[in-house]
Each structure stands twice: as C-alpha cells, then as structure tokens.
Design an enzyme around this catalytic site. Structure first.
Site, mmCIF file in Angstrom:
data_model
loop_
_atom_site.group_PDB
_atom_site.id
_atom_site.type_symbol
_atom_site.label_atom_id
_atom_site.label_comp_id
_atom_site.label_asym_id
_atom_site.label_seq_id
_atom_site.Cartn_x
_atom_site.Cartn_y
_atom_site.Cartn_z
ATOM 1 C CE LYS A 1 -3.709 -2.624 0.687
ATOM 2 N NZ LYS A 1 -4.821 -2.760 -0.258
ATOM 3 C CG HIS B 1 -7.301 -9.983 -6.225
ATOM 4 N ND1 HIS B 1 -8.558 -9.439 -6.381
ATOM 5 C CD2 HIS B 1 -6.819 -9.485 -5.056
ATOM 6 C CE1 HIS B 1 -8.823 -8.643 -5.351
ATOM 7 N NE2 HIS B 1 -7.779 -8.660 -4.532
#
EC number: 4.1.1.39
Length: 477
Positions: free
Chosen positions: A175, A294
């Site tokens: 992140k 994902h």
C-alpha cells in the site's frame, strides 16, 4: 401445397409456443454420474408456477428457445436437453425456490470453463419470466473435471518449493496500491520480506500505469526478493500481477517473471477472463511458476442472495481453470463472509472429496479425484488481534495476508512484518500445545507481545479496530 410441405407437416411439427414444463420439467429423471448438476435459486414473476420457472431455466440454459422450431426434429432433444428434475421451496422466503437442473455432459467443450458458463449462466439470467435467479452450486463430475489441468502445482508442491511446513503462510499487499514509483515499491517489498513475511503482493489494479510500468516493478521486486532471501535464509516471493489488456501481453509478463527467476505471478481471473486465466495456468505449470489469483469483481456477481452466482461456484470454476492461491474472505475482517459458508467453499478449494452439507451451503457431493488443491487467502482488514481466529478458522494450508495490518505499523514495514510473524508463531505453538485459540486467543497474543516490542506496538494500535456488520449473504435457515 407442394408434396415437400405436406411431408414436413405429416411428421408432426406444430408451430407455436408451448409451456417449458411439458418438455423440460422431468421429476422422474434419475441423474447420471456424468451429468453436470446445478442448483438455482429461482424467484418467478407473479403468476409463474415454480415448475414452469425451473423448466424455463433448464431450457434456456441448454437446448430450448421461446417457440417450437422445426429443426428440433433434426436432433435428439431427449439426449441433449437440460432437465429440471427437482424443486424445493426455500423456507422463510416468499415465492423463492431451489430448482435442480441436470445437464448432459455432451453439451460442454472439454477443458473450457468459458464454454461451461456460457451455457449455464450465459443467457437465462435476463429471462423475463424470472424476477431473480442465482446459481448456488454446481456438481462437476469426474468425467468432466478430468478434462482440466487445474491448479498449476497445488498445495503440497508449493510447500516443497518454498520449504515451509506446519503453519499458514504470511503475506502482505503493498500500500498505497496506486501511486508509488517502482523503486519505492520495491523498497516496501524488501522491508516486508526481511521482517518475516513469506510473500508480498501487487494489488489487483496494479498493472502497468504511467506512474509505474510493469517491467520496472518486476525488476525492483526481483531485487528485493533476492536481497531478503540472502538476509533471512528463507525463500521469498512477490505476487507479480501479470494481468494485461491482451492474452499475449499477459504471457509476455509471465515470461519476464520466469526469466527473473521469481517463484510466483498473479492474475485477476474474473476481470481477466477464464480463457486468459486457463492459458496463464498452463504456462505456469509448464514453466514452474506458482499462480496467485485475485477475485476482483466477485462481489458484483456473488454478493446479492437472490441474484447472480455464489462464490462457491466461482471457486470451483477457478480450481478447474487453474490457480494455486485464491482470495476467499476472512470471516473476521472488513470483507463479506459468514463462517460456515466460507469454510464450505474453502473445503471445496482444498479437499479431494467434499460431502453434501446444506448447513455449510454445499448442495452436492463433489469428488475432485486427483485434481490439486488451491490455497485459500484470507485478506482484507485483518491485524494481529485476528491472528488466533484466522489460524483456528483456516488452518495451516492458507495464506494470511495483512496489508494495512503490516504497513500501518507505527514503526514501519519491517516491524509490522515482525509483529505478524511473532503473532503467527505464537498461535501455531499454542495450538500445537493443545490450547484453545478461540477462547484463549487474546491471552496468547498478550503473552507473546511481552517478548516482542514490535508486536506490543501493533497490539496497541489496533486494539479497538473491529468490522462488525451483518453479512448480506447468509445461509438459509
């Protein structure tokens, strides 16, 4: 009238519209071991009988159309049609039914999830006679599943490649997910891996944007992996997202990852598509790469209880198409997921044989025969206080992935990784000693934090953080 026209009329063709249930509702049908079985949650429009609604689903997802056609006489509908063979009322829901449909195996191309879904869910979901429709589960017979390669490697081969046993694997999503330069991104990867994580990860929407082109990211992440491996003596990996706008570009990125010698790549299998995913899975098996999956976009399809497709179906499809990991919710984090329902599809991902169990949302017994299993990934809003519950819920064959729960540590990425590794090792040791993680979890973490300042700091930061919302998609009572 010509003789030819008279002949066609004489064989019994009668133009017009007739009820679907006359042809496609067959309650006396005994299913075959080779049939693909589907359980649909059907909400008919007012005035439409459930038998007609169930038959319409069977018809429109197999051989039927809205009117009788003369070419029906040129084939054997009895051989190829889907059959609604059972309907049950959903307790506690008004005008909602589970319709069971059997499909002959010859309707589907071998080894193609794309073709399977195009048939079963491709057109019928827009049918006007239905107010809503949801595919709850599929039974994939071994005679069909054996036409698929499945996961590139599977759980045991992955553990052997990584030389890591007896505990869940630890991961972290880097992140902020967008905006970092490739060099700063690689630095974040290195700090997390040297702190004790097994994997770091590209976020699902990190592909090749102007702020960070894919090749630059791959190079800096590979450098971070090798440096962390040299310092820790452990095998490390970063999920390099190979998802791209074309299959050719996707494979080009996977080739680059292989040439760099990294162990794993990643794909967004729903936005990328099943054809692309299966192609990448085949490349990964042929070239020794693990494949992380994902599920970006899944909630668009699976979150609403009365319409769409349940994630257990998407999970089965992924196991067939190919992937070594897939995100599967957390139960305790920020993302949707009821415990028993989640454990149901986690077992469908990992185990060889899963019995029918409606208390966990499993409508059919599923036999995967020898198809390798997929490791479920718990990710989304989790931190060190969740570690006991995650270890107890998911067991050893899982990846526990802490993004903000690593990078949000007040002392930085490496201490955040240390905190998670210490918490995990403490939970595994406590479990192996016979302690009850569900009951003693907080005490186990507090005890471990006395010997780890990094864990103590993490415990302080996230002691009040909870995500306690009622799930939208619940099991039927």
């Amino acid at each position: 009238m010509s003789p030819q026209t008279e002949t066609k009329a004489s064989v019994g063709f009668k133009a017009g519209v007739k009820d679907y249930k006359l042809t496609y509702y067959t309650p006396d049908y005994e299913t075959k071991d080779t049939d693909i079985l589907a359980a649909f949650r059907v909400t008919p429009q007012p005035g439409v009988p459930p038998e007609e609604a169930g038959a319409a689903v069977a018809a429109e997802s197999s051989t039927g159309t809205w009117t009788t056609v003369w070419t029906d006489g040129l084939t054997s509908l009895d051989r190829y049609k889907g059959r609604c063979y059972h309907i049950e009322t959903v307790v506690g829901e008004e005008n909602q039914y589970i319709a069971y449909v059997a499909y002959p195996l010859d309707l589907f191309e071998e080894g193609s999830v794309t073709n399977m879904f195009t048939s079963i869910v491709g057109n019928v979901f827009g049918f006007k006679a239905l107010r809503a429709l949801r595919l709850e589960d599929l039974r994939i017979p071994p005679s069909y599943s054996k036409t698929f390669q499945g996961p590139p490697h599977g759980i045991q081969v992955e553990r052997d490649k990584l030389n890591k046993y007896g505990r869940p694997l630890l991961g972290c999503t880097i992140k902020p997910k967008l905006g970092l330069s490739a060099k700063n991104y690689g630095r974040a990867v290195y700090e997390c891996l040297r702190g004790g994580l097994d994997f770091t990860k590209d976020d699902e929407n990190v592909n090749s944007q102007p702020f960070m082109r894919w090749r630059d990211r791959f190079l800096f992440c590979a450098e971070a992996i090798y440096k962390a491996q040299a310092e820790t003596g452990e095998i490390k990996g970063h999920y390099l997202n190979a998802t791209a706008g074309t299959c050719e570009e996707m494979i080009k990125r996977a080739v680059c990852a292989r040439e760099l010698g990294v162990p794993i790549v990643m794909h967004d299998y729903l936005t990328g598509g099943f054809t692309a995913n299966t192609s990448l899975a085949h490349y990964c098996r042929d070239n020794g790469l693990l494949l992380h999956i994902h599920r970006a976009m899944h909630a668009v399809i699976d979150r609403q209880k009365n319409h769409g497709m349940h994630f257990r179906v998407l999970a089965k499809a992924l196991r067939m198409s190919g992937g070594d990991h897939i995100h599967a919710g957390t139960v305790v984090g920020k993302l949707e997921g009821e415990r028993e329902m989640t454990l149901g599809f986690v077992d469908l991902l990992r185990d060889d044989f899963i019995e029918k169990d409606r208390s966990r949302g499993i409508f059919f017994t599923q036999d995967w025969v020898s198809m390798p299993g997929v490791i479920p990934v718990a990710s989304g809003g989790i931190h060190v206080w969740h570690m006991p519950a995650l270890t107890e819920i998911f067991g050893d064959d899982s990846v526990l992935q802490f993004g903000g729960g690593t990078l949000g540590h007040p002392w930085g990425n490496a201490p955040g990784a240390v905190a998670n590794r210490v918490a995990l090792e403490a939970c595994v040791q406590a479990r192996n000693e016979g302690r009850d993680l569900a009951r003693e979890g907080n005490e186990i973490i507090r005890e471990a934090s006395k010997w780890s300042p990094e864990l103590a700091a993490a415990c302080e930061v996230w002691k009040e953080i909870k995500f306690e919302f009622d799930p939208v998609d619940k099991l039927d009572k």
